[in-house]
Design an enzyme around this catalytic site. Structure first.
Site, PDB file in Angstrom:
ATOM      1  N   VAL A  68       0.811  -1.225   0.000  1.00 10.76           N
ATOM      2  CA  VAL A  68       0.000   0.000   0.000  1.00 10.76           C
ATOM      3  C   VAL A  68       0.847   1.280   0.000  1.00 10.76           C
ATOM      4  O   VAL A  68       0.321   2.373  -0.210  1.00 10.76           O
ATOM      5  CB  VAL A  68      -0.996   0.039   1.186  1.00 10.76           C
ATOM      6  CG1 VAL A  68      -2.101  -0.976   1.004  1.00 10.76           C
ATOM      7  CG2 VAL A  68      -0.286  -0.124   2.524  1.00 10.76           C
ATOM      8  N   ASN A  94      -7.156   0.049   5.192  1.00  9.69           N
ATOM      9  CA  ASN A  94      -6.986  -0.418   6.561  1.00  9.69           C
ATOM     10  C   ASN A  94      -5.570  -0.874   6.904  1.00  9.69           C
ATOM     11  O   ASN A  94      -5.194  -0.868   8.080  1.00  9.69           O
ATOM     12  CB  ASN A  94      -7.995  -1.576   6.762  1.00  9.69           C
ATOM     13  CG  ASN A  94      -7.667  -2.429   7.946  1.00  9.69           C
ATOM     14  OD1 ASN A  94      -7.901  -2.010   9.087  1.00  9.69           O
ATOM     15  ND2 ASN A  94      -7.117  -3.608   7.708  1.00  9.69           N
ATOM     16  N   SER A 148      -7.309   5.607  14.414  1.00 10.92           N
ATOM     17  CA  SER A 148      -7.142   4.960  15.721  1.00 10.92           C
ATOM     18  C   SER A 148      -7.642   5.933  16.783  1.00 10.92           C
ATOM     19  O   SER A 148      -7.717   7.146  16.538  1.00 10.92           O
ATOM     20  CB  SER A 148      -5.665   4.668  15.975  1.00 10.92           C
ATOM     21  OG  SER A 148      -5.452   4.343  17.335  1.00 10.92           O
ATOM     22  N   TYR A 162       3.436   6.505  14.672  1.00 11.29           N
ATOM     23  CA  TYR A 162       2.120   5.869  14.534  1.00 11.29           C
ATOM     24  C   TYR A 162       1.011   6.867  14.886  1.00 11.29           C
ATOM     25  O   TYR A 162       0.061   7.058  14.119  1.00 11.29           O
ATOM     26  CB  TYR A 162       2.047   4.643  15.447  1.00 11.29           C
ATOM     27  CG  TYR A 162       0.760   3.865  15.354  1.00 11.29           C
ATOM     28  CD1 TYR A 162       0.616   2.822  14.448  1.00 11.29           C
ATOM     29  CD2 TYR A 162      -0.329   4.163  16.174  1.00 11.29           C
ATOM     30  CE1 TYR A 162      -0.562   2.095  14.353  1.00 11.29           C
ATOM     31  CE2 TYR A 162      -1.513   3.448  16.094  1.00 11.29           C
ATOM     32  CZ  TYR A 162      -1.629   2.417  15.184  1.00 11.29           C
ATOM     33  OH  TYR A 162      -2.815   1.710  15.095  1.00 11.29           O
ATOM     34  N   ALA A 164       1.108  10.129  15.024  1.00 15.32           N
ATOM     35  CA  ALA A 164       1.069  11.236  14.062  1.00 15.32           C
ATOM     36  C   ALA A 164       0.442  10.769  12.748  1.00 15.32           C
ATOM     37  O   ALA A 164      -0.344  11.501  12.128  1.00 15.32           O
ATOM     38  CB  ALA A 164       2.482  11.761  13.833  1.00 15.32           C
ATOM     39  N   SER A 165       0.748   9.533  12.338  1.00 17.04           N
ATOM     40  CA  SER A 165       0.177   9.035  11.070  1.00 17.04           C
ATOM     41  C   SER A 165      -1.339   8.914  11.180  1.00 17.04           C
ATOM     42  O   SER A 165      -2.073   9.234  10.244  1.00 17.04           O
ATOM     43  CB  SER A 165       0.799   7.685  10.689  1.00 17.04           C
ATOM     44  OG  SER A 165       0.321   6.623  11.512  1.00 17.04           O
ATOM     45  N   LYS A 166      -1.822   8.471  12.326  1.00 19.30           N
ATOM     46  CA  LYS A 166      -3.266   8.279  12.488  1.00 19.30           C
ATOM     47  C   LYS A 166      -3.987   9.626  12.597  1.00 19.30           C
ATOM     48  O   LYS A 166      -5.124   9.775  12.131  1.00 19.30           O
ATOM     49  CB  LYS A 166      -3.552   7.402  13.704  1.00 19.30           C
ATOM     50  CG  LYS A 166      -3.030   5.970  13.549  1.00 19.30           C
ATOM     51  CD  LYS A 166      -3.611   5.282  12.319  1.00 19.30           C
ATOM     52  CE  LYS A 166      -3.218   3.823  12.219  1.00 19.30           C
ATOM     53  NZ  LYS A 166      -3.791   3.165  11.030  1.00 19.30           N
TER      54      LYS A 166
HETATM   55  P1  NAD Z   1      -2.616  -6.775  11.668  1.00 24.87           P
HETATM   56  O1  NAD Z   1      -1.144  -6.675  11.844  1.00 24.87           O
HETATM   57  O2  NAD Z   1      -3.360  -7.896  12.312  1.00 24.87           O
HETATM   58  O3  NAD Z   1      -2.966  -6.776  10.114  1.00 24.87           O
HETATM   59  C1  NAD Z   1      -2.411  -5.843   9.241  1.00 24.87           C
HETATM   60  C2  NAD Z   1      -2.369  -6.419   7.842  1.00 24.87           C
HETATM   61  O4  NAD Z   1      -1.797  -5.421   6.980  1.00 24.87           O
HETATM   62  C3  NAD Z   1      -1.497  -7.673   7.722  1.00 24.87           C
HETATM   63  O5  NAD Z   1      -2.180  -8.674   7.003  1.00 24.87           O
HETATM   64  C4  NAD Z   1      -0.267  -7.182   6.964  1.00 24.87           C
HETATM   65  O6  NAD Z   1       0.323  -8.171   6.131  1.00 24.87           O
HETATM   66  C5  NAD Z   1      -0.852  -6.039   6.142  1.00 24.87           C
HETATM   67  N1  NAD Z   1       0.161  -5.067   5.737  1.00 24.87           N
HETATM   68  C6  NAD Z   1       1.175  -4.565   6.472  1.00 24.87           C
HETATM   69  N2  NAD Z   1       1.923  -3.740   5.735  1.00 24.87           N
HETATM   70  C7  NAD Z   1       1.366  -3.711   4.499  1.00 24.87           C
HETATM   71  C8  NAD Z   1       1.694  -3.051   3.290  1.00 24.87           C
HETATM   72  N3  NAD Z   1       2.755  -2.251   3.179  1.00 24.87           N
HETATM   73  N4  NAD Z   1       0.888  -3.265   2.213  1.00 24.87           N
HETATM   74  C9  NAD Z   1      -0.173  -4.085   2.297  1.00 24.87           C
HETATM   75  N5  NAD Z   1      -0.530  -4.737   3.411  1.00 24.87           N
HETATM   76  C10 NAD Z   1       0.244  -4.566   4.498  1.00 24.87           C
HETATM   77  O7  NAD Z   1      -3.191  -5.359  12.140  1.00 24.87           O
HETATM   78  P2  NAD Z   1      -4.627  -4.885  12.712  1.00 24.87           P
HETATM   79  O8  NAD Z   1      -4.512  -4.780  14.189  1.00 24.87           O
HETATM   80  O9  NAD Z   1      -5.741  -5.655  12.117  1.00 24.87           O
HETATM   81  O10 NAD Z   1      -4.632  -3.393  12.182  1.00 24.87           O
HETATM   82  C11 NAD Z   1      -5.369  -2.976  11.064  1.00 24.87           C
HETATM   83  C12 NAD Z   1      -5.458  -1.467  11.099  1.00 24.87           C
HETATM   84  O11 NAD Z   1      -6.100  -1.067  12.318  1.00 24.87           O
HETATM   85  C13 NAD Z   1      -4.103  -0.759  11.081  1.00 24.87           C
HETATM   86  O12 NAD Z   1      -4.201   0.418  10.294  1.00 24.87           O
HETATM   87  C14 NAD Z   1      -3.885  -0.394  12.546  1.00 24.87           C
HETATM   88  O13 NAD Z   1      -3.040   0.704  12.695  1.00 24.87           O
HETATM   89  C15 NAD Z   1      -5.316  -0.092  12.961  1.00 24.87           C
HETATM   90  N6  NAD Z   1      -5.559  -0.140  14.393  1.00 24.87           N
HETATM   91  C16 NAD Z   1      -5.313  -1.275  15.096  1.00 24.87           C
HETATM   92  C17 NAD Z   1      -5.548  -1.280  16.461  1.00 24.87           C
HETATM   93  C18 NAD Z   1      -5.273  -2.508  17.290  1.00 24.87           C
HETATM   94  O14 NAD Z   1      -5.266  -2.382  18.520  1.00 24.87           O
HETATM   95  N7  NAD Z   1      -5.069  -3.662  16.725  1.00 24.87           N
HETATM   96  C19 NAD Z   1      -6.042  -0.130  17.107  1.00 24.87           C
HETATM   97  C20 NAD Z   1      -6.289   1.003  16.361  1.00 24.87           C
HETATM   98  C21 NAD Z   1      -6.038   0.989  14.993  1.00 24.87           C
END
Ligand code: NAD
Length: 263
Positions: A68, A94, A148, A162, A164-166
């Site tokens: 991405v 996502n 987030s 992280y 700052a990005s969000k």
């Molecule tokens: P996860 O690590 O379980 O899944 C993330 C997926 O993204 C993985 O399948 C990975 O292979 C893929 N990925 C990583 N880098 C990539 C790239 N460069 N191109 C394409 N795919 C890529 O993470 P998650 O917890 O399901 O998080 C999903 C989103 O939710 C993220 O943006 C994360 O910042 C956000 N988020 C997560 C939480 C949490 O507590 N888990 C809280 C707030 C926000």
């Protein structure tokens, strides 16, 4: 065959085509499955090719290898989706990372900072930029960007790039929601609290004290589950949220509402 079709019922996303980035794990994977249950055609985008092919065949959709952070690969993802299925209704942008070398500003070097900005923020710019022209053609679409809760409040466990990005994802989402509101395109930000996914487990695996510190701030006293996020994304993706755009959709177990938490 999807569950909705098996039951011979109209799904909540019947006839819609959805792209989910980061669809091979955590929130993305739960959403791929939830969308398919509601009869959407789902395109899974990720770096995990083996899992991606398996998941796509499980839901009867397509897997497209996509980094991405690459404009070329993101453009190709949306082009292939429209070539194959003829339309794009939903983009769930996502994919994101939370690497351990992104920590306190005092310890986070420029390389770690930049990598997180590329994967978490530039990626959302690239995905929205690629998806919007297809949606504008039909004057219809729903974009959901994963921000987030740390986009709206400081966390006790700093990950400077992280957070700052969000914040950037949230501000960009708001701007796009306003700009395209009269073109039939809705753009909303999902702001999850801490969710029980590999991303969170990796962050807290080595540091139980850090995990406990975060839990103290959650009124519900637990982390969320990916399926609870998927249900929120489903609502934002479907026509049920037709009067919602540019919103900060917090699904956080009450964190953002709390001053103190119950014992
Ligand atoms: P996860 O690590 O379980 O899944 C993330 C997926 O993204 C993985 O399948 C990975 O292979 C893929 N990925 C990583 N880098 C990539 C790239 N460069 N191109 C394409 N795919 C890529 O993470 P998650 O917890 O399901 O998080 C999903 C989103 O939710 C993220 O943006 C994360 O910042 C956000 N988020 C997560 C939480 C949490 O507590 N888990 C809280 C707030 C926000």
């Amino acid at each position: 065959m999807t569950k909705a079709l098996e039951r011979n019922m109209a799904g909540r996303l019947e006839g819609k085509v959805a792209v989910v980035t980061g669809g091979c794990s955590g929130i993305g994977l739960a959403t791929v499955r939830r969308f398919a249950e509601e009869a959407a055609t789902v395109v899974v985008a990720d770096l995990a090719d083996e899992a991606g092919e398996t998941i796509a065949s499980e839901v009867g959709g397509m897997y497209v290898h996509t980094d991405v952070a690459s404009k070329e690969e993101v453009d190709r993802l949306f082009a292939r989706t429209v070539e194959r299925y003829g339309r794009l209704d939903i983009a769930f942008n996502n994919a994101g990372i939370s690497p351990p070398d992104d920590d306190s500003i005092l310890d986070t070097d420029l390389e770690a900072w930049r990598r997180v900005q590329e994967v978490n923020l530039t990626s959302v710019y690239l995905c929205c930029k690629a998806a919007l022209p297809y949606m504008l053609e039909r004057r219809s679409g729903s974009i959901i960007n994963t921000a987030s809760f740390v986009a709206v409040m400081g966390a006790a466990t700093s990950q400077i790039s992280y957070s700052a990005s969000k914040g950037g994802v949230l501000a960009m989402t708001r701007e796009l929601g306003v700009q395209f509101a009269r073109d039939g395109i809705r753009v909303n930000a999902l702001c999850p609290g801490p969710v029980n996914t590999p991303l969170l487990k990796e962050l807290f695996a080595k540091d139980a004290e850090r995990a406990a510190r975060r839990l103290v701030h959650v009124p519900m006293g637990r982390f969320g589950e990916p399926e609870e996020m998927a249900n929120a994304v489903l609502f934002l993706a479907s026509d049920e949220s037709s009067f919602m755009t540019a919103s900060t959709f917090l699904v956080d177990g009450g964190i953002s509402g709390a001053y103190v938490t119950p014992l």
